[in-house]
Design an enzyme around this catalytic site. Sequence first.
Site, PDB file in Angstrom:
ATOM      1  N   CYS A   1      32.913  20.046  -0.683  1.00 28.53           N
ATOM      2  CA  CYS A   1      33.624  19.117  -1.550  1.00 28.53           C
ATOM      3  C   CYS A   1      32.645  18.189  -2.260  1.00 28.53           C
ATOM      4  O   CYS A   1      31.775  17.607  -1.650  1.00 28.53           O
ATOM      5  CB  CYS A   1      34.591  18.319  -0.700  1.00 28.53           C
ATOM      6  SG  CYS A   1      35.384  17.088  -1.646  1.00 28.53           S
TER       7      CYS A   1
ATOM      8  N   CYS B   1      43.987  22.004  -2.422  1.00 32.64           N
ATOM      9  CA  CYS B   1      43.219  20.877  -1.901  1.00 32.64           C
ATOM     10  C   CYS B   1      42.966  19.954  -3.087  1.00 32.64           C
ATOM     11  O   CYS B   1      42.446  20.382  -4.122  1.00 32.64           O
ATOM     12  CB  CYS B   1      41.909  21.413  -1.312  1.00 32.64           C
ATOM     13  SG  CYS B   1      40.805  20.113  -0.759  1.00 32.64           S
TER      14      CYS B   1
ATOM     15  N   GLU C   1      37.456  17.233  -8.212  1.00 25.21           N
ATOM     16  CA  GLU C   1      37.605  18.667  -7.954  1.00 25.21           C
ATOM     17  C   GLU C   1      38.944  18.943  -7.282  1.00 25.21           C
ATOM     18  O   GLU C   1      39.444  18.113  -6.522  1.00 25.21           O
ATOM     19  CB  GLU C   1      36.506  19.132  -7.004  1.00 25.21           C
ATOM     20  CG  GLU C   1      35.124  18.846  -7.519  1.00 25.21           C
ATOM     21  CD  GLU C   1      34.047  19.162  -6.492  1.00 25.21           C
ATOM     22  OE1 GLU C   1      32.906  18.786  -6.738  1.00 25.21           O
ATOM     23  OE2 GLU C   1      34.363  19.763  -5.443  1.00 25.21           O
TER      24      GLU C   1
ATOM     25  N   CYS D   1      28.073  14.421   3.016  1.00 31.51           N
ATOM     26  CA  CYS D   1      29.121  14.811   2.062  1.00 31.51           C
ATOM     27  C   CYS D   1      28.699  14.525   0.623  1.00 31.51           C
ATOM     28  O   CYS D   1      28.258  13.413   0.308  1.00 31.51           O
ATOM     29  CB  CYS D   1      30.407  14.047   2.397  1.00 31.51           C
ATOM     30  SG  CYS D   1      31.733  14.300   1.203  1.00 31.51           S
TER      31      CYS D   1
ATOM     32  N   CYS E   1      33.578   8.491  -3.595  1.00 27.68           N
ATOM     33  CA  CYS E   1      34.104   7.972  -2.326  1.00 27.68           C
ATOM     34  C   CYS E   1      33.186   6.857  -1.837  1.00 27.68           C
ATOM     35  O   CYS E   1      31.964   6.950  -1.965  1.00 27.68           O
ATOM     36  CB  CYS E   1      34.169   9.087  -1.276  1.00 27.68           C
ATOM     37  SG  CYS E   1      34.897   8.528   0.279  1.00 27.68           S
TER      38      CYS E   1
ATOM     39  N   SER F   1      38.972  12.805  10.504  1.00 31.69           N
ATOM     40  CA  SER F   1      37.610  13.365  10.501  1.00 31.69           C
ATOM     41  C   SER F   1      36.770  12.623  11.534  1.00 31.69           C
ATOM     42  O   SER F   1      36.370  11.485  11.316  1.00 31.69           O
ATOM     43  CB  SER F   1      37.008  13.215   9.101  1.00 31.69           C
ATOM     44  OG  SER F   1      37.722  14.011   8.191  1.00 31.69           O
TER      45      SER F   1
ATOM     46  N   SER G   1      44.043  14.053   5.028  1.00 35.30           N
ATOM     47  CA  SER G   1      42.814  14.001   5.831  1.00 35.30           C
ATOM     48  C   SER G   1      42.149  12.654   5.597  1.00 35.30           C
ATOM     49  O   SER G   1      41.986  12.225   4.456  1.00 35.30           O
ATOM     50  CB  SER G   1      41.887  15.133   5.389  1.00 35.30           C
ATOM     51  OG  SER G   1      40.645  15.039   6.035  1.00 35.30           O
TER      52      SER G   1
ATOM     53  N   CYS H   1      29.747   9.114   3.986  1.00 35.83           N
ATOM     54  CA  CYS H   1      29.374  10.043   5.064  1.00 35.83           C
ATOM     55  C   CYS H   1      28.096  10.764   4.619  1.00 35.83           C
ATOM     56  O   CYS H   1      28.045  11.287   3.489  1.00 35.83           O
ATOM     57  CB  CYS H   1      30.502  11.027   5.344  1.00 35.83           C
ATOM     58  SG  CYS H   1      32.034  10.188   5.750  1.00 35.83           S
TER      59      CYS H   1
HETATM   60  C1  LIG Z   1      35.901  15.769   1.647  1.00 43.14           C
HETATM   61  S1  LIG Z   1      36.793  15.022   2.933  1.00 43.14           S
HETATM   62  C2  LIG Z   1      38.142  14.244   2.082  1.00 43.14           C
HETATM   63  C3  LIG Z   1      39.138  13.605   2.983  1.00 43.14           C
HETATM   64  C4  LIG Z   1      38.676  12.376   3.731  1.00 43.14           C
HETATM   65  N1  LIG Z   1      37.842  11.544   2.965  1.00 43.14           N
HETATM   66  C5  LIG Z   1      38.005  12.771   5.037  1.00 43.14           C
HETATM   67  O1  LIG Z   1      36.824  12.497   5.188  1.00 43.14           O
HETATM   68  O2  LIG Z   1      38.698  13.307   5.880  1.00 43.14           O
HETATM   69  C6  LIG Z   1      37.602  16.401   3.757  1.00 43.14           C
HETATM   70  C7  LIG Z   1      36.809  17.005   4.885  1.00 43.14           C
HETATM   71  O3  LIG Z   1      35.679  17.714   4.352  1.00 43.14           O
HETATM   72  C8  LIG Z   1      34.595  17.519   5.210  1.00 43.14           C
HETATM   73  N2  LIG Z   1      33.332  17.770   4.516  1.00 43.14           N
HETATM   74  C9  LIG Z   1      32.703  16.998   3.632  1.00 43.14           C
HETATM   75  N3  LIG Z   1      31.566  17.569   3.214  1.00 43.14           N
HETATM   76  C10 LIG Z   1      31.473  18.754   3.853  1.00 43.14           C
HETATM   77  C11 LIG Z   1      30.509  19.813   3.840  1.00 43.14           C
HETATM   78  N4  LIG Z   1      29.436  19.761   3.088  1.00 43.14           N
HETATM   79  N5  LIG Z   1      30.742  20.879   4.639  1.00 43.14           N
HETATM   80  C12 LIG Z   1      31.846  20.960   5.406  1.00 43.14           C
HETATM   81  N6  LIG Z   1      32.794  19.997   5.451  1.00 43.14           N
HETATM   82  C13 LIG Z   1      32.595  18.897   4.682  1.00 43.14           C
HETATM   83  C14 LIG Z   1      34.775  16.089   5.613  1.00 43.14           C
HETATM   84  O4  LIG Z   1      34.012  15.724   6.719  1.00 43.14           O
HETATM   85  C15 LIG Z   1      36.248  15.999   5.877  1.00 43.14           C
HETATM   86  O5  LIG Z   1      36.553  16.364   7.206  1.00 43.14           O
HETATM   87  S1  SF4 Z   2      33.771  13.063   4.110  1.00 40.49           S
HETATM   88 FE1  SF4 Z   2      35.590  12.077   3.240  1.00 40.49          FE
HETATM   89  S2  SF4 Z   2      35.280   9.923   3.709  1.00 40.49           S
HETATM   90 FE2  SF4 Z   2      33.310  10.881   4.001  1.00 40.49          FE
HETATM   91  S3  SF4 Z   2      32.238  10.605   2.041  1.00 40.49           S
HETATM   92 FE3  SF4 Z   2      33.237  12.616   1.988  1.00 40.49          FE
HETATM   93  S4  SF4 Z   2      35.188  12.255   1.028  1.00 40.49           S
HETATM   94 FE4  SF4 Z   2      34.408  10.280   1.679  1.00 40.49          FE
END
Ligand SMILES: C[S@@+](CC[C@H](N)C(=O)[O-])C[C@H]1O[C@@H](n2cnc3c(N)ncnc32)[C@H](O)[C@@H]1O
Ligand code: SF4
Length: 374
Positions: free
Chosen positions: A357, A127, A114, A141, A134, A238, A215, A138
Amino acid sequence: MTSLPVLPPTQTAVPGDDADARPRKVHLLNVTDEGLKDWLAERGYPAFRGKQIRRWLFSGRAESFETMSDLPAKLRSELAESFDIFQASEAHVSTSRDGTEKILVRLADGGEVECVLLRDGDRRSICVSSQVGCAMGCVFCASGLDGVDRNLTRGEILEQMLRLQHRLPAEERLSHIVMMGMGEPLANLPGVLAALDVARNPDGLGISPRRITISTVGLPPAIDKLAASGVPYNLAVSLHAPNDELRSQLVPVNQKIGIEPVLAAADRYFASSGRRLTFEYVLLGGVNDSEACAHELTRVLRGRTVMMNVIPYNPVEGLPYRTPSKESISRFRQILEASGVNVMFRQRKGDEIDAACGQLRRNRGSIGEKSPAT
Ligand SMILES: C[S@@+](CC[C@H](N)C(=O)[O-])C[C@H]1O[C@@H](n2cnc3c(N)ncnc32)[C@H](O)[C@@H]1O
Ligand code: SF4
């Protein structure tokens, strides 16, 4: 065709995939300047043609070689025989009321990622994803729910940027890039740095590294490598929890790393780059939004020059987490602000378009068809 320096390997075979359906041409966005120069020289063309081609790709927004009107017709047809400008397709595009556009990009091997275009005043921020899926897992996510398939190539990362740029009217330019899409950018450092080199190059997208943010979940050796690159990108770490016990539950990779080494690597990055650090904290109702967590967080941040970016959770279908109440968000904010922490509460943009995301891929992409969480 002669061998070209391609960064890094292009398509990977997918079990059961129809080999004939995969592109046989080289993804031009994966070809280095040197590679293109050599290819041109072998065919008797001067090096300046490479500059012209780059200008067409990045400023001219060309999607076909046919439109590169100042190139000789013979060169245009030779380019078209050897290269593709884009190799992916747009599997789904969503536009929200606030002008946010989100594209589900289907890659040449069928993988999906995406990318998002956000309009905010004069800002045109994008973005971008760095991996298909990934590996960090987490728990809240959507991107990591099915693990990681592979790293994106330089060309696949650049193609997301160009596809988003092409959605802007001719008089508007991209102003900011955040590597905050699907995947962990520091687990794909070569691909990400190669793409960002082009993005910040004046002959590429010409975006200053001060307007580019990477990030990360927090991988200390890779943060040190990023610092060693010497380019002052903004770093966002994060965090999501003020202590190891809670962080290890939310961010499983923390079990092997621990908060202290992550903070120490972030401090080293700050010392060497001079860039202000950002910590991200996704606020999950009833999980990490208590007053106790806020107070503990202020102790962790004491003495550090940081921006705390607090993001109310965007719910993901099938996961047991929820957005905190307005009261608990404002209580959390007050505690941080009262202790002098710089806090930014990120406004949620594009809420109605699978904004979390990884969610668009689950809800509209092929992964959703096989996923029990949707
Ligand atoms: C998708 S991650 C990608 C970059 C990297 N992997 C990281 O974790 O920083 C970017 C940010 O989106 C946050 N994120 C993921 N899922 C989310 C959600 N459902 N609601 C809000 N923030 C979210 C993550 O915790 C992270 O801080
Ligand atoms: S928050 Fe970032 S590191 Fe964690 S699962 Fe999502 S994309 Fe991966």
